[in-house]
Design a protein around this motif. Sequence first.
Motif, PDB file in Angstrom:
ATOM      1  N   UNK A  86      35.003  33.295  42.133  1.00 26.77           N
ATOM      2  CA  UNK A  86      35.801  31.905  41.853  1.00 26.77           C
ATOM      3  C   UNK A  86      35.966  30.710  43.003  1.00 26.77           C
ATOM      4  N   UNK A  87      35.428  31.358  43.959  1.00 26.66           N
ATOM      5  CA  UNK A  87      35.570  30.591  45.284  1.00 26.66           C
ATOM      6  C   UNK A  87      36.956  30.116  45.605  1.00 26.66           C
ATOM      7  N   UNK A  88      37.729  30.814  45.279  1.00 27.50           N
ATOM      8  CA  UNK A  88      39.569  30.133  45.444  1.00 27.50           C
ATOM      9  C   UNK A  88      39.787  30.500  46.856  1.00 27.50           C
ATOM     10  N   UNK A  89      40.821  30.092  47.179  1.00 21.81           N
ATOM     11  CA  UNK A  89      41.386  29.972  48.412  1.00 21.81           C
ATOM     12  C   UNK A  89      42.553  31.071  48.403  1.00 21.81           C
ATOM     13  N   UNK A  90      42.772  31.684  49.458  1.00 21.74           N
ATOM     14  CA  UNK A  90      43.828  32.660  49.564  1.00 21.74           C
ATOM     15  C   UNK A  90      45.210  31.991  49.169  1.00 21.74           C
ATOM     16  N   UNK A  91      45.895  33.093  48.413  1.00 22.77           N
ATOM     17  CA  UNK A  91      47.401  32.618  48.149  1.00 22.77           C
ATOM     18  C   UNK A  91      48.253  33.854  48.531  1.00 22.77           C
ATOM     19  N   UNK A  92      49.381  33.534  48.999  1.00 19.02           N
ATOM     20  CA  UNK A  92      50.372  34.600  49.202  1.00 19.02           C
ATOM     21  C   UNK A  92      50.568  35.501  47.783  1.00 19.02           C
ATOM     22  N   UNK A  93      50.385  34.747  46.727  1.00 14.40           N
ATOM     23  CA  UNK A  93      50.663  35.398  45.470  1.00 14.40           C
ATOM     24  C   UNK A  93      49.619  36.456  45.052  1.00 14.40           C
ATOM     25  N   UNK A  94      48.611  36.576  46.063  1.00 15.39           N
ATOM     26  CA  UNK A  94      47.548  37.765  45.639  1.00 15.39           C
ATOM     27  C   UNK A  94      48.039  38.841  45.993  1.00 15.39           C
ATOM     28  N   UNK A  95      49.049  38.819  47.253  1.00 16.62           N
ATOM     29  CA  UNK A  95      49.736  40.166  47.610  1.00 16.62           C
ATOM     30  C   UNK A  95      50.695  40.657  46.454  1.00 16.62           C
ATOM     31  N   UNK A  96      51.316  39.757  45.956  1.00 18.21           N
ATOM     32  CA  UNK A  96      52.193  40.304  45.017  1.00 18.21           C
ATOM     33  C   UNK A  96      51.632  40.616  43.731  1.00 18.21           C
ATOM     34  N   UNK A  97      50.123  40.231  43.541  1.00 20.34           N
ATOM     35  CA  UNK A  97      49.581  40.874  42.456  1.00 20.34           C
ATOM     36  C   UNK A  97      49.070  42.289  42.799  1.00 20.34           C
ATOM     37  N   UNK A  98      48.697  42.446  44.114  1.00 15.61           N
ATOM     38  CA  UNK A  98      48.431  43.962  44.422  1.00 15.61           C
ATOM     39  C   UNK A  98      49.598  44.747  44.106  1.00 15.61           C
TER      40      UNK A  98
END
Length: 658
Positions: free
Chosen positions: A226-238
């Motif tokens: 999706x060519x998205x930028x990094x977000x801190x929320x990605x860590x919470x998703x993990x």
Amino acid sequence: MRLDNRIRNGDLQNVTRKHLEGLVQKTSDGIEKEVEKYFREDKDHETLVQWKSGTELKLKELKETLLHETKKKCESLIELQKEQRKLDARKLEYEDELLRRSRELAVTLKGKSLSERELRDNFTLVWNKWIAEVSSAARPLEQVNIDSDIEEVLLEHFKEPGFHARITSFPKGSGFSFDLEKHVMKRKYFYFFTKKISDADAINLQHITDNIIVCVKANIEKKEQEKRDYSRNFIHEILNEVHNGVNSVPSHAKCTFNREYSIALSLYLCKMAAERFKAMHEAFQKANDPVVYLSSKREEFFQCFQMSCQGATSVTTFAVFLCEKIEAALRRAVYERTSKAIAEDMQGKFPDFRGNRANLEICILRYLAEQENFEYFVQYLNFPKEFFQKYIETRVKNYCLGESGNLEKFLDCSLNLLYGNILSAVSLSTQIVKDRKDREDNVSLWLDEFCRELTEVINLPRSDLKGIEHQEVKDTEFLSSAMAEALDDLRDRLRKEFAGADMSLFATQPHTILVEQFSGCWEQCPFCGAVCTNTMQGHDGKHQLVFHRPEALVGGQYYKTEELVIDICSSLVASDVLFRVGDNEWIPCKTYRDAGPPFSNWNILPDSSMQAYWKWCVSHFRAQLEALYNGKFQGKGEIPEAWQRITKQEALAELDRR
């Protein structure tokens, strides 16, 4: 699909409940009329009437789920598109300015007989000057410390003494190895049989671990696509994925993961993801850096400039250019439509997919018996949802990739249909322009109508065609024939490409569409592991099912013995047998709900009847079950002779009568 295209094309900025209800109303009313007619006119209507209110309620629930899920998907996509439009706004300003300058230059060169090299030299002068201006005006790129984010989120989440040193000393590139001694603890409740960790437990926990890792990697890959930028929320998703995986251990399992497992796996996954997040952030910054972005479109800008210089002789070039812009959108639309077509075709042709989930389960049980593969049985018993999905995926792949060449046929059919839609849009746009004598901007009007006609068909935003909207095209009939020729060439190219296609190229897999048709509750009985038969996820009331299974199938053993339990839960809840909760508390099976969740979430009705299928299964796989669970079919768990006389054909015949 129609809503998706409208949102991506910028035609739909908001989705209301009322709007969605209007889209499904005609179909919904038709189904309700058919149901009403069925209960009124069927020869057994007097008997069937008792199920009428339940059927109507079920239809209402299905419609509610459809509207809720569609609205959620649309809102998510609209939000993504809004974010992208904010990012695109500045780039579009740069594009508009460059197009203005190149058009001004083209006016000064029009009528001159220049070679392509001379045109390029003139264009390059304007280009270099503009890129230098953009570069000097560009804002510095935002710096993000992903390693620091991961450290902060992990420390906040686990609050573990000495964890900071463990995070900082974690070796780069290290893997994760599941360890029974380090990562497992026995469950706090024990049934009336012993609960020792067996090979089956180890296999199940390893399977869950593998699945968590696969899901996290797939989620990251999706964001990359999706060519998205990094977000801190990605860590919470993990961390949420790990949490959900730990909670997915079946309620009948003898053991579960401990805290050290969650910490170790989370640390590994976050560190693994860090490198990909850094690459994702770097790629996003490059894509949204105006100089990098404009440089990537240099050839496209030159083609627009070249057409402006050619004037009325550029119609063929215009058509070829437009078809190049259409190509990616058409390819995506072909795969989306084909995915849906395959799912619908298989639902009509395959008995497995014609009915509800109960019917599909019978087909799966028949398949398992025919294969007589014990490993398949174990996977099905412990991870029914995943097995259902894998079964459907395998059926779809076999159907599409077999010798019949079905995949290519489906792709070709979708391509022809969409090709016809685009040709129709060309014809309608041409006719509208011919009828509008008051407008001089023929090309701009033609593009407006063309994109409007295709707004629900393919993803082709009108804003992407600004570069060619000022071209000089007086003969719209010639434009129409040039487009037809260019579209023929495009169709031929895609046909050759699709001849070598495989299932990996689908953004939405056909089996995913079919899997969604059989969604519902997947909670497993805490005693025997059988799945709740309610077809609504998150349903009201207790979990329940019709046929429970011998508890030996999930390793149940009588307390302080190796004797495997051949009884079913529905007969045990009518008996005087006790099961143990915690270290010392014993609870009668008759009052199993007193044990609290997950037992209290179930409604297990007393019933001693057992399916012949499971009797055959226990008898047929006796040796493998004993080896897997380190138990014996002896004493109270001795298999009756009557079970051993049941043939596979008899077991399957009973299934068919269900």
